[in-house]
Structure formats: C-alpha cells, structure tokens
Scaffold this motif. Sequence first.
Motif, PDB file in Angstrom:
ATOM      1  N   CYS A   1      13.609 -17.628  10.876  1.00 49.88           N
ATOM      2  CA  CYS A   1      13.491 -17.300   9.455  1.00 49.88           C
ATOM      3  C   CYS A   1      12.008 -17.091   9.173  1.00 49.88           C
ATOM      4  O   CYS A   1      11.287 -18.032   8.845  1.00 49.88           O
ATOM      5  N   LEU A   2      11.535 -15.847   9.330  1.00 51.35           N
ATOM      6  CA  LEU A   2      10.146 -15.542   9.043  1.00 51.35           C
ATOM      7  C   LEU A   2      10.008 -14.079   8.684  1.00 51.35           C
ATOM      8  O   LEU A   2      10.884 -13.264   8.988  1.00 51.35           O
ATOM      9  N   ASP A   3       8.906 -13.780   8.029  1.00 52.26           N
ATOM     10  CA  ASP A   3       8.604 -12.415   7.616  1.00 52.26           C
ATOM     11  C   ASP A   3       8.114 -11.645   8.835  1.00 52.26           C
ATOM     12  O   ASP A   3       7.001 -11.852   9.311  1.00 52.26           O
ATOM     13  N   LEU A   4       8.948 -10.759   9.370  1.00 55.84           N
ATOM     14  CA  LEU A   4       8.618 -10.052  10.612  1.00 55.84           C
ATOM     15  C   LEU A   4       7.421  -9.122  10.462  1.00 55.84           C
ATOM     16  O   LEU A   4       6.780  -8.781  11.448  1.00 55.84           O
ATOM     17  N   SER A   5       7.085  -8.736   9.231  1.00 61.12           N
ATOM     18  CA  SER A   5       5.907  -7.889   9.041  1.00 61.12           C
ATOM     19  C   SER A   5       4.629  -8.655   9.355  1.00 61.12           C
ATOM     20  O   SER A   5       3.578  -8.054   9.563  1.00 61.12           O
ATOM     21  N   ARG A   6       4.719  -9.973   9.408  1.00 62.33           N
ATOM     22  CA  ARG A   6       3.549 -10.805   9.710  1.00 62.33           C
ATOM     23  C   ARG A   6       3.504 -11.241  11.179  1.00 62.33           C
ATOM     24  O   ARG A   6       2.627 -11.986  11.580  1.00 62.33           O
ATOM     25  N   LEU A   7       4.474 -10.766  11.972  1.00 65.13           N
ATOM     26  CA  LEU A   7       4.568 -11.168  13.376  1.00 65.13           C
ATOM     27  C   LEU A   7       3.829 -10.176  14.282  1.00 65.13           C
ATOM     28  O   LEU A   7       4.096  -8.978  14.258  1.00 65.13           O
ATOM     29  N   SER A   8       2.908 -10.711  15.085  1.00 59.63           N
ATOM     30  CA  SER A   8       2.291  -9.946  16.176  1.00 59.63           C
ATOM     31  C   SER A   8       2.925 -10.448  17.469  1.00 59.63           C
ATOM     32  O   SER A   8       2.787 -11.627  17.802  1.00 59.63           O
TER      33      SER A   8
ATOM     34  N   THR B   1      28.215 -28.409  31.616  1.00 60.98           N
ATOM     35  CA  THR B   1      28.135 -27.234  30.751  1.00 60.98           C
ATOM     36  C   THR B   1      26.694 -26.814  30.573  1.00 60.98           C
ATOM     37  O   THR B   1      25.780 -27.630  30.649  1.00 60.98           O
ATOM     38  N   ARG B   2      26.500 -25.549  30.315  1.00 58.94           N
ATOM     39  CA  ARG B   2      25.167 -24.981  30.112  1.00 58.94           C
ATOM     40  C   ARG B   2      24.686 -25.308  28.704  1.00 58.94           C
ATOM     41  O   ARG B   2      25.422 -25.151  27.739  1.00 58.94           O
ATOM     42  N   ASP B   3      23.450 -25.765  28.591  1.00 55.42           N
ATOM     43  CA  ASP B   3      22.845 -26.092  27.309  1.00 55.42           C
ATOM     44  C   ASP B   3      21.895 -24.957  26.945  1.00 55.42           C
ATOM     45  O   ASP B   3      20.957 -24.671  27.678  1.00 55.42           O
ATOM     46  N   ASP B   4      22.130 -24.296  25.823  1.00 54.07           N
ATOM     47  CA  ASP B   4      21.315 -23.150  25.412  1.00 54.07           C
ATOM     48  C   ASP B   4      20.168 -23.523  24.478  1.00 54.07           C
ATOM     49  O   ASP B   4      19.605 -22.663  23.809  1.00 54.07           O
ATOM     50  N   THR B   5      19.808 -24.804  24.432  1.00 51.49           N
ATOM     51  CA  THR B   5      18.725 -25.242  23.559  1.00 51.49           C
ATOM     52  C   THR B   5      17.442 -24.464  23.805  1.00 51.49           C
ATOM     53  O   THR B   5      16.695 -24.177  22.872  1.00 51.49           O
ATOM     54  N   GLY B   6      17.171 -24.099  25.062  1.00 56.35           N
ATOM     55  CA  GLY B   6      15.923 -23.432  25.407  1.00 56.35           C
ATOM     56  C   GLY B   6      15.661 -22.176  24.605  1.00 56.35           C
ATOM     57  O   GLY B   6      14.526 -21.912  24.210  1.00 56.35           O
ATOM     58  N   LYS B   7      16.690 -21.391  24.319  1.00 56.65           N
ATOM     59  CA  LYS B   7      16.474 -20.131  23.599  1.00 56.65           C
ATOM     60  C   LYS B   7      16.213 -20.354  22.115  1.00 56.65           C
ATOM     61  O   LYS B   7      15.776 -19.442  21.415  1.00 56.65           O
ATOM     62  N   LEU B   8      16.476 -21.555  21.603  1.00 53.61           N
ATOM     63  CA  LEU B   8      16.267 -21.852  20.190  1.00 53.61           C
ATOM     64  C   LEU B   8      14.878 -22.412  19.893  1.00 53.61           C
ATOM     65  O   LEU B   8      14.458 -22.433  18.731  1.00 53.61           O
ATOM     66  N   ILE B   9      14.164 -22.863  20.916  1.00 59.30           N
ATOM     67  CA  ILE B   9      12.870 -23.514  20.691  1.00 59.30           C
ATOM     68  C   ILE B   9      11.874 -22.555  20.048  1.00 59.30           C
ATOM     69  O   ILE B   9      11.247 -22.878  19.035  1.00 59.30           O
ATOM     70  N   LEU B  10      11.694 -21.358  20.630  1.00 60.20           N
ATOM     71  CA  LEU B  10      10.722 -20.408  20.093  1.00 60.20           C
ATOM     72  C   LEU B  10      11.037 -20.015  18.650  1.00 60.20           C
ATOM     73  O   LEU B  10      10.160 -20.112  17.781  1.00 60.20           O
ATOM     74  N   PRO B  11      12.265 -19.570  18.314  1.00 57.22           N
ATOM     75  CA  PRO B  11      12.511 -19.205  16.915  1.00 57.22           C
ATOM     76  C   PRO B  11      12.372 -20.364  15.938  1.00 57.22           C
ATOM     77  O   PRO B  11      11.914 -20.185  14.808  1.00 57.22           O
ATOM     78  N   LEU B  12      12.721 -21.576  16.369  1.00 55.94           N
ATOM     79  CA  LEU B  12      12.572 -22.740  15.497  1.00 55.94           C
ATOM     80  C   LEU B  12      11.106 -22.985  15.185  1.00 55.94           C
ATOM     81  O   LEU B  12      10.725 -23.183  14.027  1.00 55.94           O
ATOM     82  N   LEU B  13      10.251 -22.944  16.201  1.00 57.04           N
ATOM     83  CA  LEU B  13       8.821 -23.173  15.979  1.00 57.04           C
ATOM     84  C   LEU B  13       8.205 -22.018  15.199  1.00 57.04           C
ATOM     85  O   LEU B  13       7.364 -22.235  14.324  1.00 57.04           O
ATOM     86  N   ALA B  14       8.607 -20.788  15.494  1.00 52.10           N
ATOM     87  CA  ALA B  14       8.074 -19.627  14.770  1.00 52.10           C
ATOM     88  C   ALA B  14       8.415 -19.697  13.290  1.00 52.10           C
ATOM     89  O   ALA B  14       7.624 -19.268  12.438  1.00 52.10           O
ATOM     90  N   SER B  15       9.568 -20.263  12.962  1.00 53.77           N
ATOM     91  CA  SER B  15      10.002 -20.338  11.568  1.00 53.77           C
ATOM     92  C   SER B  15       9.135 -21.265  10.725  1.00 53.77           C
ATOM     93  O   SER B  15       9.210 -21.235   9.487  1.00 53.77           O
ATOM     94  N   GLN B  16       8.289 -22.073  11.364  1.00 57.52           N
ATOM     95  CA  GLN B  16       7.421 -22.982  10.625  1.00 57.52           C
ATOM     96  C   GLN B  16       6.227 -22.276  10.001  1.00 57.52           C
ATOM     97  O   GLN B  16       5.523 -22.852   9.175  1.00 57.52           O
TER      98      GLN B  16
END
Length: 199
Positions: free
Chosen positions: A49-56, A8-23
């Motif tokens: 889970c982050l304030d998108l107004s602070r995202l570049s 089966t395909r593991d979709d963990t890869g797409k979760l890494i960036l948002p998880l780290l960004a949420s820190q």
Amino acid sequence: LKTAAGATRDDTGKLILPLLASQFAGPLTVLDFGGGAGIGLANILKFACLDLSRLSYVLVETPAMCRAVRREIGAHSWTVVEQIPDTLPAPLIINASSSIQYIPDYRATVSQLTRLSPEYFIVSQTPMTEGPTYACQVLNTPHRKIASWVFNRAEFIDDVRLLGYRLVFSVDHDLPLTHGKAPGPFVIASMVFVPARSK
C-alpha cells in the motif's frame, strides 16, 4: 530434496518486501538484487500500500536477464542494471531474495550492498544450516546444475553484524531438508536486518 511428510510451503518471504515498503509514505528506493524478472516489484505491486509514483525501483541482474526485462521494466521509468550502483537515494530497501547463495564471493557482495546504507536489508528464500557453511550443486531450469551456498546461520548473521547491521526478524519456511551427501540438513529462511544504530 527430502522433507517430512505433510510439510507445507510458507510464502511469508514474498510478503516481507511489500510490508516494509508500505511503511514509507514519501519517496522510496528499492534495490532488488538478483530479482529475476522483477519478482520483488511484482510483490510490491500486488501486496504493498504505497504511492507507486514515489517508488524508484532498481533491478540488478545478469546481462541475459537484463536484456530480457529491460524494455518492460524501463517502460515504467524503473531501472535495470547489471552491477550494484555505487549510490542510491535514501530511504532505501535492499531485497536479496533467493540470490546471495549463487554468488561465489558472497561476502564481498553483502559488503557492497550494505555500503549503500539501506534502512532495511532483506535476505529471503535463502538456505541456512546450523552446521558449517558448504557449497552444493542444485538443478536449475532447464536441466542445468549450478553452484549454491548453504550458509551457517550464526556465521551469516555475524558477517552482516560486522558490517553494521543487526537482525530484527527471521522466519524458516520449510522443515529441514537434506540434499544427497550434504554435511547436514538446511532450511529455507528469510531475514531482515536494520542498521545497528537504529532502535
């Protein structure tokens, strides 16, 4: 491509960036290298889970892809460029998802990316093998073959280590695959590197 029945395909890869960004509670810069139409951004919007107004957000892509997505991404004050910038504001996450393998001089590109001093360097959805690094051709849409690297895992990790980054996370997404007359099987892997000096 062949794999064992029932894999089966593991979709963990797409979760890494948002998880780290949420820190990051404050400002954050994300460089999405070879991010297509902004897949890294889409994953941040969906899962982080982050304030998108602070995202570049900076997307680095081919000229054709830049032309296709510049209006939509630029409308949100995010950036689309054809070359890796010389500097970016910190803190910085670099996301290279399913892209490094298509770069002829991948070592120079990895070196250029790490010179930006990211807090996290993500290399995801990338073919890795325990055998020697080799090049192959893969079918790309629409019906066009393109060159792709399959990296020796230990060698790739060591190349990044010599640039001042250490591996802190790795996951394989598939059972080993074989491709035609390739020297050996490979897996699609995702890895996260941090500066060697960090805890």
